[in-house]
Structures are given as C-alpha cells and as structure tokens.
Design a protein around this motif. Structure first.
Motif, PDB file in Angstrom:
ATOM      1  N   LEU A   1       0.784  -4.433   2.479  1.00 35.75           N
ATOM      2  CA  LEU A   1      -0.326  -3.549   2.132  1.00 35.75           C
ATOM      3  C   LEU A   1       0.192  -2.368   1.317  1.00 35.75           C
ATOM      4  N   ASP A   2      -0.646  -1.894   0.414  1.00 36.29           N
ATOM      5  CA  ASP A   2      -0.256  -0.684  -0.311  1.00 36.29           C
ATOM      6  C   ASP A   2      -0.626   0.539   0.537  1.00 36.29           C
ATOM      7  N   ALA A   3      -0.336   1.703   0.020  1.00 36.80           N
ATOM      8  CA  ALA A   3      -0.523   2.929   0.800  1.00 36.80           C
ATOM      9  C   ALA A   3      -1.980   3.125   1.201  1.00 36.80           C
ATOM     10  N   GLY A   4      -2.893   2.589   0.400  1.00 36.56           N
ATOM     11  CA  GLY A   4      -4.319   2.730   0.706  1.00 36.56           C
ATOM     12  C   GLY A   4      -4.826   1.699   1.705  1.00 36.56           C
ATOM     13  N   GLY A   5      -3.942   0.803   2.173  1.00 38.56           N
ATOM     14  CA  GLY A   5      -4.363  -0.185   3.160  1.00 38.56           C
ATOM     15  C   GLY A   5      -4.895  -1.468   2.561  1.00 38.56           C
ATOM     16  N   ARG A   6      -4.730  -1.618   1.270  1.00 40.28           N
ATOM     17  CA  ARG A   6      -5.225  -2.807   0.594  1.00 40.28           C
ATOM     18  C   ARG A   6      -4.135  -3.885   0.597  1.00 40.28           C
ATOM     19  N   ILE A   7      -4.547  -5.140   0.829  1.00 45.73           N
ATOM     20  CA  ILE A   7      -3.558  -6.229   0.832  1.00 45.73           C
ATOM     21  C   ILE A   7      -3.147  -6.516  -0.612  1.00 45.73           C
TER      22      ILE A   7
END
Lengths: 746, 155
Positions: A459-465
């Motif tokens: 996941l990136d820092a924003g919580g997106r896969i």
C-alpha cells in the motif's frame, strides 16, 4: 466476424440447387410453439437455408443449437438470437442439436471446438447467430422480391412473413420455401449496433423450450435411453488414477444371476448383466488387486496442504505467470505498508444429479459405434470413443442427449464415462448402458483441486493498494482434464488460475503466478473453475486490508473500481438493495453484511450476504443474498436470474459444507450422506437484479458462484472478528476461528 | 434354478407382472423393465429424492423399496401423475420456469404432489420442511417453493 470461407452459408448439394427433403425433420428436441401439433399426413418439404436453418413449406423453422443443454438454457437462447434476426415466428420454431462438426458448429470462444463450458455459449455464438439469422432473412426477402416483381428495398418483414406494404401483398416464409432459391453465398449483413437495436425476442422471456418435457419426466437423458437387445454395464474403476489391474477374482461376481460377462479393462473391470442391479451387485462382488505404482498412492489432503503451503511460502519457488503487469516485487519493496495472507480450499465434487452414464452400440465387426450421451463436448466424446475403439471419427455416431447436470464434469478430453460403454459394447457385441452408481461418481470423481493461495499487497502512504502478488499452489487441472490444450498452454493452467487476474481493480503492479504439482489426484474444471477459490482469496484479502485500514469495504472497492463504471454500478446497486447503511443496526441483532465483487469474463457481478452464526456449534446461517449482474445484453432475463440463483446455491455449498477428503490417494466420501450439498432449508432469500447494458453479452451461468464464500467470510469477520480463510467454512473450522480470533486452520 | 421372483403390482393404473432378483429396487424395475424412465436414479440410498414415486398413495423412494415388497401394491410415477402431463403442479412448474437440468424434477413434482394431497394450502415453512428430502443441484429451490404455492392457489 463470421468466416464464410469456413462456415459456409449453405450445406447439402452445392450451388443453386439445394437439398429438398420431404416429410418433417426427425429428432426434434423441442418446439417453441404449436409445431408438434401439425396434422398427421401433412408432408411439407424443407429447404436448408444454411447449416443452421431449415425452412419447411409449412412454415416450420428448424434451427440447430450447437451448445449442450445442461440446465443453463443455451438450447433456447442461441436459436432465439438467430430467430430474432431472421424475423422468424417463434411459435413455429423447432430446435435440434447440431451434429458434431467443429468446422461449422464449433464455438469461436473455445477455439472452434464444440465444447460447452465457461459460460461462453451465448457470448461465443451471439454474433454468428445474428449474422446467420440476418442472412436467412435476406435470402427470403430477395426471393420474395423476385416473385412479387418489386425491389427488395420495398419489402419488410414481420414474424414469419415478408410484406410489400405498398401493394398490400405478402408471402409467408413457408410459401417462400416452396420456390426459394438459396444462393451459395449470402452477403455479410451489417448488423444493427446493440445500443440502438430494438429486439423483439432477445431480452424478452419466451420460456425455455426444454421445460415442458422436463416436467413430464420425458426420456431426454442418456440414462433413459432404451435400445433393442440392450444390456447393462458397471465398472469397478482403479481407486487411484493409473493404478491398473494386477489380478481379478470374479468367481463370486459371475455366480450372480443375470451376469453375462466380466471384462478386464486397462483401468478397471467391467461387468455386463441383464439388469442394472445384477451388474451393480457383481461389481461389488469383484475382488481386484490393484497396482501400487500410481502417483496418487500415499497422498492425502493433509500432506497436500502441508506440501502446497511450503511451496507457497518459499519465495525461491517461483511459478508460471498467469497475469503480470509492472514490477510487483519492486513495488512491494517500496510500498509503505505490506499485507500477507494465506487462503485455502479443499477438494470439491461436482455432484451433478445425473450420475455419469452412457449407452453405446458397437457394430458386430467392431468398425462403427453409435453412442448416446450427455456431454459438454460433442467433439471430445466422438474422438475419445473413436480412439478407444481404434476406428475413424466418422464411424462414431453421436446422439446428443440432455445433460442432467454438467458443472465441468462432463467436459474432460477423455470422456471416460462414455468410453466405458463403448468398450463394454464391443465386448458384449450388443448395446450396453453403463451407469455409474453415486458411489462410483464420488469415488471416481474429478475434483476442484486443493488450493493454497498466498497473497501479498503493498500500500502507498494513502492506504491505496499499489502492488498485488497472488501465488497459487494447487493440483494441476488442465494437464489432466485436457492434455491437448495443456500442451499448447506452456504450463499456464487456466482452470486452476482463472480469477487471479483482476482486470477491473486499478492496481498498477500485479503478478499472479501458479505452481501446480501432479499429486496423482483426479481433477477437473468445476463450476466457476479456479475463479471459485481465487476470487475467495482476492475478495477476502481486500476486505481484510480495508478492515485494517478502517475503511468501509464497499467504499474501498468503489475506489479501486474507479475506472470501471459498470463495476461501480453493480456494487453500488447491491449495497443500495441490501441497505448497507443499516449495517450497525443489524449487527446489534447478531447479523452482519459482507460484500464481494467480480469481473468474471466481462460480466460484472456483486453480492452481499446477510449472515449470522450459532457460536456454540459453529453453524453459519445465510439469511439473504443480494446480487447484481451486468452481463451486457441479457438474452433471456429471467434465465439470467435463474442461473444466478443457481450459481449462488452452488457457491453456498462450496462455501459451507462441501469437502472431499483424500487418504492414501483414495476418496473418503461416498454419497450425499457424507458429501453435503445444499437442501431447501439451507436457502437464503435471494434478491437478484439483472442490470443489462447494451454490450456484447457475456456469461451468466456461474458468475455468482465465486462471490458467495467471500461475502459470507467477510460478513463473519465483521460479526465476530474471526477470519475464515478456508473453503468450506465447516462448523469445526468456524469454532476454531472463533476461539482463536483467526481463520487459520492447519 | 432362478433366484428371480415374479411380482404383480399396479403401476399408473395398469397391473404389471415383472421378474427380477428379489432385492432389486423398484426403481430399476420401473426404469428398465417397464421403461418408465421419468423416475430417476440419483443416489440409490434415499438421500436425494430423484426417484420419488407414490406407493399406495404416499411419496416414497423407489430406490429403497425392494421389488419383493411390492406384491399387490400400487405405484404412481411422474408418467401417471396426470395423463396429459397437465397436473396443476406441472403447469405451475412451467409457469415458474423451475427446471434447469431437470433431472431431479420428476421427483420434486411427485413429492410436492404428496404434500398437496395432504394439505391443500401449505405454508412456506411446511413446504420447505416437506421438500427437504429432495436435492436439486441446479438450486431451483426458490422456484420450487413458488411453483408449489402457485399450484396450491390455482390447482
């Protein structure tokens, strides 16, 4: 588009003179209307318009259906599409099974083989059916124009009739059949695009043509076939594939009254008797010593999970890529957080209601054979019988019967249950009906494989896969079910791997890879094939990530589906129908909702399950399932609903109760008392919404099956905090998960 | 010396004499001796209901009744339910488009006929309870319930 070089417009005598048959066409398997009621003695003539359509002078339109009918309704849907474009009077249509001929009747989506599977019948034949129907209409209008002495452009059609509105004259299709000249080729007709076309039959429920016979108990399955002089066969098959027979003691079997012969085969021992019961008794009385060389001996479910999990966890063991996009390993390394989970599935059995069987009649000299069978592939059936008898394929005559349930079990390349009767008929020198008992059907089953799925997400820092790695370890399926296709597939086992691709989820770096050991266990495609387990893994994993992130699982999916409006539409509508916003209120009453979504070969499907659990027993109860499906044009909308109901019920059994166990290579279950399939009291209320769009039709026959298990597991997690990560979610597993607060069951 | 026995029973109103091994289930006599193949073989052990017929007016598994027990008894199969195949249940089954593969449906209809013989207007719960012995792998259960409700209203 339609290849006219190969799929010629007309059959029969070539050129402008064409086959004229007197009398009616034999072998009709269904009529849409009053055709059957025509008076005795009527002798209409028939014109073969093209390989799909024959028009009789009495107005009867006979249409070939190239797909097997195993409950999914293609027998009605495919001819309906042709009748639509032809402007046929549906009440005058009769439907017959197309004979085995891949060059004409093969499914373009199946490599032009007659093979009914994957919910690909309507999607594969749709354009072809439209084109052939439109061409027949063109020929009829062209002939009418010449007869009436008017330009074709002045003519129109209404069902079963060509009209010249200016003069008020008209000709029925039957009248045109009397004088029609059929050209060797018809022009390619420009079909009206799906977003503007106004269909008359497609999209309207006309009723399935096979239903009236089926409610009367008509003899439509191969198990019902009667032939003069027919005797009965049973097969004691090797308990492990490839074990083969070492020795047979058949004295007790031969002593049973009615037993005619005992036949030693490569893979087992056949019994021929004057009645099925004598054959079954004799089979039980056989004493056979089996060879111990086969791969499967010694294998067990337990050992399978252990071995597969070890491979799945070993990063040095890389599989063959099924889907690869970007650089997943790099993306995982640079991700700001990572998730890993493992999911599993036991072997599962088809449990089609009609046990495997076939009837064969080999000619006395052994050079020809007639077979009656319910098969998912006319092509495979003929080839397997021809090869087994060492005769040419043209010497095998196939009688294509209704299929009392297929679900993938009747589509294997070797069609062993059809070869059985051919071999016994050759030995008996008379027609033989071989019937597998239910115990035979279970013990010699070919199963949905054992699975260990290991998923990793970054996941990136924003919580997106941003990274998605799906590693599948399962028994091989394609090499066993279809060695011919397997050879061409370069190790990509589509039956095991389908569903690991996730085309609609917007994740940049993805890898799905598969490793498929040969355990010696018999496997087959089973309704929804690999999608059933791979979607369970995908949809549970996404749900776990959403829960960890504290994001609503519907919202989380909608964000991932931002680039696919059709996907978002079915998810939103399912959530609306289910009253997703009342989740908290429901949970206070001891029930929870779980969601799952899939893009299954282009059909967009979402399901939400309302679930409760009896904590002491671990019994899961599914109260309701809401399901939305966009399969493009819905040719028969009520049948899409029926197929969705069906695929939900099937998925329910796989999710909760259905488990085949293997010990020392042998199947431990026997019959419906130890292989539990859903009964009426297990039924949730099903609320299904078909959301048609003007897109090319995609599948409808099994699309909801993969959604049931993850929707249930996700609801259970919401309700209890426990994650069930293995199909089936047996009560004991639920109890363990509740106790541990985790779904891991060794 | 033959072990086979002769048994006379009434099937769909016709007296029939058959010869079979005594432990032969009625199912196989119906299907292969009398050629009444609408009664289907599903499991052979009374677990699926595909072979449901009426014996002396009651729904029963043809696979569990040995022919030796059938002397003088009366059997009705799907072929004998209504001569023209237009029993209210059969009409309702078409109206609700119940069958898919269709294999189990003779048994479902025969079982449902037993229910309606017992009770003209069964509740939904009574339908589910009564139909529990019959499996349908195509999952047509919801439509079966609707068809029984329809037949009980329209029949």
């Amino acid at each position: 588009m339609v290849d006219h070089g190969r799929r010629q417009f007309m059959t029969g005598a070539a050129g402008l003179t064409f086959g004229i048959a007197t009398g009616t066409i034999a072998g009709s398997i269904g009529t849409a209307g009053d055709v059957a009621a025509q008076p005795a003695g009527a002798q209409p003539r028939s014109r073969t318009m093209n390989p799909w359509v024959t028009l009789s002078t009495d107005g009867t339109v006979t249409i070939m259906s190239a797909a097997s009918e195993m409950g999914q309704g293609s027998l009605t849907s495919l001819p309906l599409v042709l009748a639509e474009e032809m402007d046929a009077d549906w009440s005058r249509v009769r439907i017959v099974h197309a004979p085995p001929n891949d060059a004409i009747y093969g499914n373009p989506r199946m490599g032009n083989v007659m093979y009914t599977a994957g919910s690909l019948a309507v999607t594969g034949y749709f354009t072809m059916m439209r084109q052939f129907g439109a061409q027949v209409r063109w020929v009829l209008v062209d002939n009418a124009a010449r007869r009436l002495g008017v330009p074709a452009a002045e003519l129109s059609t209404q069902p079963g009739r060509v009209l010249h509105l200016a003069s008020g004259r008209s000709l029925s299709f039957g009248e045109i059949a009397v004088f029609a000249e059929v050209p060797a080729k018809a022009p390619e007709i420009a079909l009206e695009p799906l977003d503007t076309v106004r269909f008359r039959l497609v999209g309207r429920d006309v009723g399935r043509i096979d239903v009236p016979g089926k409610v009367r108990g008509a003899p439509v399955y191969s198990i019902d076939v009667q032939q003069p002089g027919m005797v009965y066969g049973a097969i004691l098959r090797e308990p492990v594939e490839g074990a083969s027979v070492v020795s047979v003691d058949d004295r007790a079997a031969r002593a049973i009254e009615g037993v005619i012969d005992v036949v030693r085969l490569k893979y087992g021992v056949g019994v021929i008797a004057d009645a099925p019961w004598a054959a079954f008794k004799a089979k039980q009385a056989l004493k056979v010593q089996w060879g111990r060389q086969a791969t499967g001996w010694g294998f067990s479910t337990e050992k399978g999970f252990e071995a597969f999990a070890a491979i799945a966890r070993d990063d040095s063991r890389q599989g063959i890529a099924w889907e690869s996009q970007g650089n997943v390993r790099k993306a995982l390394q640079s991700a700001s957080s990572r998730f890993e989970r493992e999911y599993r599935a036991d072997y599962a059995y088809h449990a089609q209601m009609e046990p495997l069987n076939s009837v064969a009649s080999v000619s006395p000299d052994g050079t020809a054979c007639e077979i009656w069978c319910g098969t998912q592939s006319q092509t495979f059936a003929v080839a397997a019988v021809a090869d087994a008898l060492g005769i040419a394929r043209e010497r095998v005559k196939l009688n294509d019967m209704m299929v009392g349930g297929g679900f993938g079990r009747r589509g294997n390349r070797d069609t062993e249950f059809i070869v059985d009767s051919a071999l016994l008929s050759r030995a008996a020198k008379r027609p033989v009906k071989v019937t597998w008992t239910r115990e035979d059907d279970v013990k010699n089953g070919r199963f949905r494989p054992l699975y260990v799925n290991r998923l990793s997400a970054g996941l990136d820092a924003g919580g997106r896969i941003v990274a998605w790695h799906h590693k599948v370890v399962s028994d091989r399926v394609l090499p066993f079910a279809d060695p011919v296709r397997a050879k061409a597939s370069k190790g990509r086992d589509n039956i095991a791997m389908r569903g690991t691709e996730i085309p609609s989820y917007d994740i940049p770096d993805r890898l799905a890879e598969g490793i498929h050991p040969d355990t010696g266990i018999r496997t087959a495609p089973l309704r929804a094939i690999g999608v059933g387990q791979n979607c369970f893994a995908n949809e549970c994993f996404i749900d776990e990530i959403a829960a960890e992130r504290g994001v609503d699982p519907v919202d989380y999916r909608l964000a991932l589906l931002a680039r696919t409006p059709r996907a978002q539409a079915v998810v939103r509508e399912a959530a609306r129908m289910a009253g997703w916003e009342r989740r908290a209120a429901l949970e206070k009453q001891g029930r929870a909702l779980g969601v799952a979504y899939i893009d299954y070969t282009g059909s967009h499907v979402a399901a939400i399950a309302e679930v409760s659990v009896d904590r002491p027993s671990g019994e899961v109860k599914v109260h309701r399932i809401w399901c939305t499906i966009d399969c493009g044009v819905a040719v028969q909308p009520d049948n899409v609903v029926a197929q969705t109901e069906s695929s939900i019920v099937y998925g329910l059994g796989l999710a909760l109760t259905e488990q085949i166990l293997v010990a020392d290579g042998q199947v431990q279950q026997s019959n419906f008392y130890d292989y539990r399939v859903p009964r009426m009291s297990d039924m949730p209320e099903m609320i299904i919404k078909v959301m048609p769009t003007p897109n090319h039709p995609t599948g409808a026959g099994q699309m909801a099956t993969p959604l049931v298990a993850p929707a249930i597991a996700n609801a259970l997690a919401r309700l209890t905090g426990a994650r069930l990560r293995q199909q089936p979610m047996l009560p004991a597993r639920v109890r363990t998960a509740l106790a541990e607060g985790t779904g891991r069951v060794a | 010396m033959s072990d086979k026995i002769s048994v006379t029973l009434t099937v769909n109103g016709q007296p029939s004499t058959v010869r079979a091994l005594p432990d032969t289930p009625l199912l196989w006599v119906l299907r292969e001796e009398l050629k009444l193949t609408g009664t289907r073989f599903g499991c052979g052990v009374g677990q699926c209901g595909a072979c449901t017929v009426h014996i002396d007016g009651q729904p029963n598994h043809a696979c569990l009744n040995a022919i030796s027990s059938m002397q003088g008894r009366t059997v009705t199969t799907i072929e004998g339910l209504a001569p023209a195949g237009d029993h209210p249940l059969q009409r309702a089954w078409i109206a609700e488009q119940v069958p898919q593969c269709g294999y189990c449906q003779s048994g479902q209809i025969m079982r449902a006929a037993g229910l309606l013989n017992e009770k003209r207007r069964p509740s939904r719960e009574e339908i589910v309870h009564y139909m529990q012995p019959n499996l349908c792998r195509c999952g047509t259960y919801a439509r079966i319930v609707r068809a029984i409700e329809r037949a009980s209203k329209e029949g």
